[in-house]
Scaffold this motif. Structure first.
Motif, mmCIF file in Angstrom:
data_model
loop_
_atom_site.group_PDB
_atom_site.id
_atom_site.type_symbol
_atom_site.label_atom_id
_atom_site.label_comp_id
_atom_site.label_asym_id
_atom_site.label_seq_id
_atom_site.Cartn_x
_atom_site.Cartn_y
_atom_site.Cartn_z
ATOM 1 N N LEU A 221 0.813 -1.219 0.000
ATOM 2 C CA LEU A 221 0.000 0.000 0.000
ATOM 3 C C LEU A 221 0.845 1.266 0.000
ATOM 4 O O LEU A 221 0.492 2.259 -0.638
ATOM 5 N N VAL A 222 1.956 1.248 0.717
ATOM 6 C CA VAL A 222 2.829 2.432 0.748
ATOM 7 C C VAL A 222 3.338 2.742 -0.657
ATOM 8 O O VAL A 222 3.344 3.899 -1.096
ATOM 9 N N ASP A 223 3.739 1.705 -1.377
ATOM 10 C CA ASP A 223 4.242 1.911 -2.737
ATOM 11 C C ASP A 223 3.165 2.505 -3.645
ATOM 12 O O ASP A 223 3.456 3.339 -4.504
ATOM 13 N N LEU A 224 1.924 2.072 -3.471
ATOM 14 C CA LEU A 224 0.839 2.620 -4.280
ATOM 15 C C LEU A 224 0.688 4.121 -4.061
ATOM 16 O O LEU A 224 0.506 4.886 -5.007
ATOM 17 N N VAL A 225 0.771 4.540 -2.798
ATOM 18 C CA VAL A 225 0.642 5.962 -2.487
ATOM 19 C C VAL A 225 1.851 6.731 -2.997
ATOM 20 O O VAL A 225 1.722 7.802 -3.601
ATOM 21 N N GLU A 226 3.037 6.178 -2.776
ATOM 22 C CA GLU A 226 4.263 6.864 -3.191
ATOM 23 C C GLU A 226 4.320 7.072 -4.706
ATOM 24 O O GLU A 226 4.864 8.062 -5.183
ATOM 25 N N HIS A 227 3.753 6.152 -5.451
ATOM 26 C CA HIS A 227 3.809 6.230 -6.907
ATOM 27 C C HIS A 227 2.500 6.735 -7.515
ATOM 28 O O HIS A 227 2.252 6.565 -8.712
ATOM 29 N N ASP A 228 1.673 7.366 -6.669
ATOM 30 C CA ASP A 228 0.436 8.009 -7.113
ATOM 31 C C ASP A 228 -0.451 7.042 -7.893
ATOM 32 O O ASP A 228 -0.975 7.361 -8.963
ATOM 33 N N LYS A 229 -0.627 5.839 -7.336
ATOM 34 C CA LYS A 229 -1.488 4.842 -7.955
ATOM 35 C C LYS A 229 -2.681 4.527 -7.068
ATOM 36 O O LYS A 229 -3.149 3.392 -6.977
ATOM 37 N N ILE A 230 -3.176 5.569 -6.397
ATOM 38 C CA ILE A 230 -4.265 5.400 -5.442
ATOM 39 C C ILE A 230 -5.566 4.997 -6.144
ATOM 40 O O ILE A 230 -6.266 4.089 -5.709
ATOM 41 N N GLU A 231 -5.873 5.680 -7.228
ATOM 42 C CA GLU A 231 -7.134 5.424 -7.936
ATOM 43 C C GLU A 231 -6.895 4.525 -9.143
ATOM 44 O O GLU A 231 -7.099 4.906 -10.291
ATOM 45 N N THR A 232 -6.467 3.303 -8.865
ATOM 46 C CA THR A 232 -6.182 2.334 -9.925
ATOM 47 C C THR A 232 -6.841 0.999 -9.606
ATOM 48 O O THR A 232 -7.219 0.720 -8.464
ATOM 49 N N ALA A 233 -6.946 0.173 -10.618
ATOM 50 C CA ALA A 233 -7.501 -1.166 -10.420
ATOM 51 C C ALA A 233 -6.631 -1.989 -9.484
ATOM 52 O O ALA A 233 -7.126 -2.795 -8.691
ATOM 53 N N ALA A 234 -5.313 -1.781 -9.570
ATOM 54 C CA ALA A 234 -4.389 -2.510 -8.694
ATOM 55 C C ALA A 234 -4.625 -2.144 -7.235
ATOM 56 O O ALA A 234 -4.612 -3.015 -6.353
ATOM 57 N N ALA A 235 -4.844 -0.860 -6.969
ATOM 58 C CA ALA A 235 -5.108 -0.415 -5.598
ATOM 59 C C ALA A 235 -6.422 -0.997 -5.099
ATOM 60 O O ALA A 235 -6.513 -1.483 -3.959
ATOM 61 N N ASP A 236 -7.440 -0.982 -5.939
ATOM 62 C CA ASP A 236 -8.747 -1.524 -5.549
ATOM 63 C C ASP A 236 -8.649 -3.014 -5.233
ATOM 64 O O ASP A 236 -9.193 -3.483 -4.226
ATOM 65 N N ALA A 237 -7.928 -3.747 -6.064
ATOM 66 C CA ALA A 237 -7.797 -5.194 -5.858
ATOM 67 C C ALA A 237 -7.058 -5.504 -4.555
ATOM 68 O O ALA A 237 -7.454 -6.404 -3.800
ATOM 69 N N LEU A 238 -5.994 -4.762 -4.294
ATOM 70 C CA LEU A 238 -5.207 -5.014 -3.089
ATOM 71 C C LEU A 238 -6.000 -4.644 -1.838
ATOM 72 O O LEU A 238 -6.003 -5.389 -0.842
ATOM 73 N N LEU A 239 -6.685 -3.513 -1.889
ATOM 74 C CA LEU A 239 -7.484 -3.104 -0.741
ATOM 75 C C LEU A 239 -8.620 -4.087 -0.472
ATOM 76 O O LEU A 239 -8.922 -4.400 0.686
ATOM 77 N N ARG A 240 -9.254 -4.564 -1.523
ATOM 78 C CA ARG A 240 -10.325 -5.549 -1.335
ATOM 79 C C ARG A 240 -9.785 -6.814 -0.672
ATOM 80 O O ARG A 240 -10.461 -7.429 0.175
ATOM 81 N N LYS A 241 -8.595 -7.207 -1.048
ATOM 82 C CA LYS A 241 -7.976 -8.393 -0.447
ATOM 83 C C LYS A 241 -7.799 -8.218 1.058
ATOM 84 O O LYS A 241 -7.939 -9.173 1.833
ATOM 85 N N TYR A 242 -7.501 -6.991 1.481
ATOM 86 C CA TYR A 242 -7.280 -6.725 2.895
ATOM 87 C C TYR A 242 -8.560 -6.390 3.656
ATOM 88 O O TYR A 242 -8.718 -6.765 4.826
ATOM 89 N N ILE A 243 -9.475 -5.671 3.001
ATOM 90 C CA ILE A 243 -10.638 -5.130 3.692
ATOM 91 C C ILE A 243 -11.819 -6.099 3.738
ATOM 92 O O ILE A 243 -12.528 -6.179 4.756
ATOM 93 N N GLU A 244 -12.053 -6.839 2.678
ATOM 94 C CA GLU A 244 -13.227 -7.709 2.641
ATOM 95 C C GLU A 244 -13.225 -8.766 3.748
ATOM 96 O O GLU A 244 -14.282 -9.035 4.342
ATOM 97 N N PRO A 245 -12.074 -9.385 4.105
ATOM 98 C CA PRO A 245 -12.092 -10.301 5.251
ATOM 99 C C PRO A 245 -12.438 -9.596 6.560
ATOM 100 O O PRO A 245 -13.055 -10.202 7.452
ATOM 101 N N MET A 246 -12.065 -8.332 6.683
ATOM 102 C CA MET A 246 -12.435 -7.571 7.880
ATOM 103 C C MET A 246 -13.940 -7.349 7.930
ATOM 104 O O MET A 246 -14.559 -7.435 8.997
#
Length: 260
Positions: free
Chosen positions: A143-168
């Motif tokens: 996640l840090v790399d996504l923010v550092e490289h300005d990839k916040i609003e990308t499909a990759a960011a959405d997929a990674l966040l879903r992987k972490y958030i949906e189990p929660m």
């Protein structure tokens, strides 16, 4: 003068709160993005990197320093306080206390780096304030790399966040502690995934309140009518400046200095 540093742009989420609360204070911000991310490094390595940054901030005239990085706080703040006893340091404490207090489901989540989870502050805070609730922990790999490289609003960011958030979500988490200063920049993306049913807790406000207490205690308030701001980077200064312009557009014409 307040010094603020992070491994990259994440600490700007703290800086924004400081600027809002202390419009009269001069601030130097240092992004050690040549060595980002800190979360995958040893505590000894992080401590040395932090020491190097602190020396730079002291040379800039800073009299109070905010360690605007959860990993750096966990690894180095005790070391820094011991080495520089005359300098007040404010670190990032995982906001588990308010999460445990606010939860209605009895389940809180913590999204942080591995370095933060291994730190003394996280372990002590969890034992002290969250023993009566279930805590779901999730390292935020990538996640840090996504923010550092300005990839916040990308499909990759959405997929990674879903992987972490949906189990929660499946575990009935209703309070989520953002345990890295980079993560508030992902708040909108997280809210889109959760539909806003999970409350996100950003510790920046608590940090600002502690800064306020220390400025008063040590008589460090800036008396200048017009504050000054400086932004420094050990690596790619363009990324830092672009994020500054986005988060704090009033600073877009401020000088950004690269420190070799």
């Amino acid at each position: 003068m307040i010094g603020v540093f992070d491994s990259g742009v994440g600490g700007l989420s703290v800086l924004k709160e400081l600027v809002n609360m202390f419009p009269q204070e001069s601030i130097v911000y240092y992004a050690d993005n040549a060595n980002c991310p800190y979360g995958e490094k040893s505590a000894e390595e992080v401590s040395q990197l932090c020491d190097d940054v602190v020396k730079i901030l002291l040379s800039e005239g800073c009299t109070l320093i905010v360690v605007a990085c959860n990993t750096a706080t966990a690894a180095a703040i005790d070391y820094l306080r011991e080495k520089y006893p005359d300098i007040p340091f404010v670190g990032m404490e995982p906001a588990i206390k308010p999460a445990a207090k606010l939860t209605k489901t009895g389940v809180v989540g913590v999204l942080a780096t591995e370095g933060t989870f291994k730190g003394r502050l996280y372990q002590q805070t969890s034992q002290k304030y969250a023993s009566h609730v279930k805590v779901v922990v999730q390292p935020g790999w990538g996640l840090v790399d996504l923010v550092e490289h300005d990839k916040i609003e990308t499909a990759a960011a959405d997929a990674l966040l879903r992987k972490y958030i949906e189990p929660m979500m499946a575990a009935k988490v209703d309070q989520l502690v953002l345990g890295c200063t980079h993560y508030p920049f992902l708040s909108s993306a997280i809210n889109q995934i959760t539909g806003g049913v999970i409350n996100l807790i950003n510790p920046a406000e608590a940090v600002s309140k502690q800064v306020d207490r220390l400025l008063a205690k040590f008589n460090l308030r800036d008396s200048k009518e017009v504050p000054s701001y400086k932004f420094m980077a050990s690596g790619n200064e363009v990324t830092l400046l672009e994020m500054v312009e986005r988060v704090l557009p009033e600073f877009q014409k401020q000088h950004l200095k690269r420190h070799p």
